[in-house]
Design an enzyme around this catalytic site. Structure first.
Site, PDB file in Angstrom:
ATOM      1  N   GLU A  39       0.820  -1.216   0.000  1.00  0.00           N
ATOM      2  CA  GLU A  39       0.000   0.000   0.000  1.00  0.00           C
ATOM      3  C   GLU A  39       0.853   1.265   0.000  1.00  0.00           C
ATOM      4  O   GLU A  39       0.684   2.167   0.828  1.00  0.00           O
ATOM      5  CB  GLU A  39      -0.962  -0.002   1.187  1.00  0.00           C
ATOM      6  CG  GLU A  39      -1.991  -1.104   1.090  1.00  0.00           C
ATOM      7  CD  GLU A  39      -3.108  -0.997   2.134  1.00  0.00           C
ATOM      8  OE1 GLU A  39      -2.887  -0.409   3.189  1.00  0.00           O
ATOM      9  OE2 GLU A  39      -4.214  -1.510   1.871  1.00  0.00           O
TER      10      GLU A  39
ATOM     11  N   GLU B  37      -5.839  -8.264  -1.028  1.00  0.00           N
ATOM     12  CA  GLU B  37      -6.552  -7.997   0.222  1.00  0.00           C
ATOM     13  C   GLU B  37      -7.969  -7.567  -0.093  1.00  0.00           C
ATOM     14  O   GLU B  37      -8.185  -6.763  -1.002  1.00  0.00           O
ATOM     15  CB  GLU B  37      -5.906  -6.853   1.035  1.00  0.00           C
ATOM     16  CG  GLU B  37      -4.595  -7.183   1.676  1.00  0.00           C
ATOM     17  CD  GLU B  37      -4.049  -6.042   2.531  1.00  0.00           C
ATOM     18  OE1 GLU B  37      -4.853  -5.259   3.095  1.00  0.00           O
ATOM     19  OE2 GLU B  37      -2.819  -5.932   2.620  1.00  0.00           O
TER      20      GLU B  37
END
Ligand code: P53
Length: 480
Positions: A179, A378
């Site tokens: 991320e 995810e």
């Protein structure tokens, strides 16, 4: 090929975690202190504190987490029972280089991941590995100021090279920085600390620093991609972005432009990692701000040469933005202040907007821009679970969330032709929440008996979603 497209035959169903959120054993095997080890527990709506080093008498939930370090054979056996084809975790940088700036690696750390990957491979579960998932050595923060410092490029690429060589026959799918685009929210101390080890200094323009740190990370990522391909040409090395689509609050032209700038601000990282260069709007913005960033010609060459093989991304939610009445000419996106709620979608207890169709939209958006396969690494629903007297957990809400998202994911493949490698729901076994440090914000198919104060037997048990996900995998996504 004609006819209806389906999910790939070798579709990588699995689950995802990160070392610092489940391993525990924070001082075992000569592991060093990571940034995750100096974050206290927060609560819903209460930020985690970042302390100066590890302070006595404070509770740090990542120190022991769910003790996966000692329980992994049992846990992987349960993943195998669910039929996992892959398992996404990270390598704790501090197990391999406890301080981050050593010249040689720590053999005990390397051995742990050898054993862990062997255990996965025993069940034909393919490890999918993130190199840096919110757990850089804390020493690099204290001594070098984190990713403000160009030296971090060498430390990181050295770490990458060591693990690429060591696991070149065990791991094929890698991701560089987890991320990496979370730090778009540069006023959020958690985001810049976990992404880049940044603690704002007095009078520092932290936005500038974020862009500098991100630049060094992108260079480091590109070098890692290059080194990795030399070590094993079959490696697939991806980016990892937090995909949160930002919708305009209305069809008002200023809202459309605001949403465009917000998307550019969150996803330019992927432009660099896929196109090998900075987008024009950002070059202009940085020039206009007179930041004089340290971006060399050599760096720009490296970025061109180290583009990623696939896009790994998380998807939990969408957000919404609205232009101000006094919107500046550059439509500057300030993630800390510019999000408004979307009345067309529901929210989780943690105020995350639940938007399954946003996943299909996101996949299309990414496919339009970047011509590489995608990997949903995810997705999931953090919720408070109630364990019944017989140890069962009836988590229909989690099944509903995942089902709705898998349906949209499938449509992106079957109707829109997106090339998708796999799907690994987040926190397949309950673990410490990154954002809040809670145990009670649970994502797992497997319940772990531990509470927010660190009490519990650590006993593992199956939730209703366990058998459900097993059936989903067995049917390659047909039986939802
Ligand atoms: P937690 C924010 C927005 C989207 C994803 O998050 C995020 C975050 C950071 O909180 O993080 C990712 O545990 C991250 C994982 C994290 C997971 O999402 O705050 O890659 O480490 O645990 C879920 O509920």
């Amino acid at each position: 090929m004609q006819g209806k497209k389906k999910l790939r035959n070798n579709f990588l169903w699995g689950g995802a975690v990160a070392a610092h959120q489940l391993e525990g054993a924070w001082q075992e095997g000569h592991k060093g202190v990571s940034v995750a080890d100096v974050m206290t527990a927060g609560a819903n709506g209460v930020e985690r504190k970042i302390t100066k080093g590890v302070q006595p008498d404070l509770y740090y939930p990542n120190h022991d987490a769910i003790d996966f370090y000692h329980h992994y054979p049992e846990d992987i056996k349960l993943f195998a029972e669910m039929g996992f084809k892959c398992f996404r975790t990270s390598i704790a940088w501090t197990r391999i280089f406890p301080n981050g700036d050593e010249t040689g690696p720590n053999e005990e750390g390397l051995k742990f991941y050898d054993d862990l990957f062997d255990e996965c491979l025993k069940y034909q579960i393919e490890p999918v590995i993130t190199l840096s998932h919110f757990e850089m050595p804390y020493h690099l923060v204290e001594k070098y100021g984190g990713w403000r410092n160009r030296k971090l490029i060498d430390f990181f690429t050295n770490f990458a090279e060591v693990v690429f060589k060591r696991y070149k026959n065990k791991v094929k799918y890698w991701m560089t920085f987890n991320e990496i685009n979370n730090q778009t929210d540069y006023q959020n101390s958690f985001a810049i600390f976990t992404n880049s080890g940044l603690i704002p200094e007095q009078n520092e323009n932290i936005e500038r620093t974020m862009y500098q740190a991100a630049h060094y990370e992108l260079v480091a990522s590109a070098i890692a991609v290059k080194i990795g391909h030399q070590i094993n040409p079959n490696f697939k090395i991806g980016s990892m972005i937090a995909m949160v689509p930002l919708y305009p609050a209305s069809p008002k032209p200023a809202d459309i432009m605001k949403a465009e700038r917000a998307m550019q601000s969150r996803y330019w990282f992927q432009d660099v990692q896929s196109h090998g260069k900075y987008p024009d709007w950002l070059k202009q913005y940085q020039d206009n701000e007179n930041w004089n960033l340290d971006i060399t010609d050599e760096d720009l060459k490296v970025l061109e040469q180290g583009t990623v093989d696939y896009i790994g991304f998380s998807y939990y939610m969408s957000r919404c933005v609205e232009a101000r009445n006094d919107e500046p000419l550059n439509y500057h996106y300030n993630e800390h202040e510019d999000n408004v709620s979307n009345k067309f979608v529901k929210k989780s207890e943690w105020d995350w907007q639940i938007d399954p169709e946003g996943l299909r939209y996101a996949m299309n958006w990414l496919a339009d821009r970047y011509d590489v396969p995608q990997f949903i690494v995810e997705n999931g629903f953090g919720a408070v679970d109630k364990k019944e007297a017989d140890s069962s957990v009836h988590d229909q809400y989690r099944i509903d969330y995942l089902k709705a998202h898998i349906e949209q994911m499938k449509l992106a493949v079957t109707e829109d032709g997106v090339d998708l490698i796999g799907y690994t729901p987040w926190g397949c076994i309950d673990l410490v929440s990154a954002g809040t440090g809670q145990m009670s914000k649970r994502y797992g198919f497997i319940y772990v008996d531990k509470d927010d104060e660190g009490q519990g037997t650590l006993k593992r048990s199956k939730k209703d979603s366990f058998d459900w996900f097993k059936r989903v995998i067995e049917s390659n996504g047909e039986k939802l």
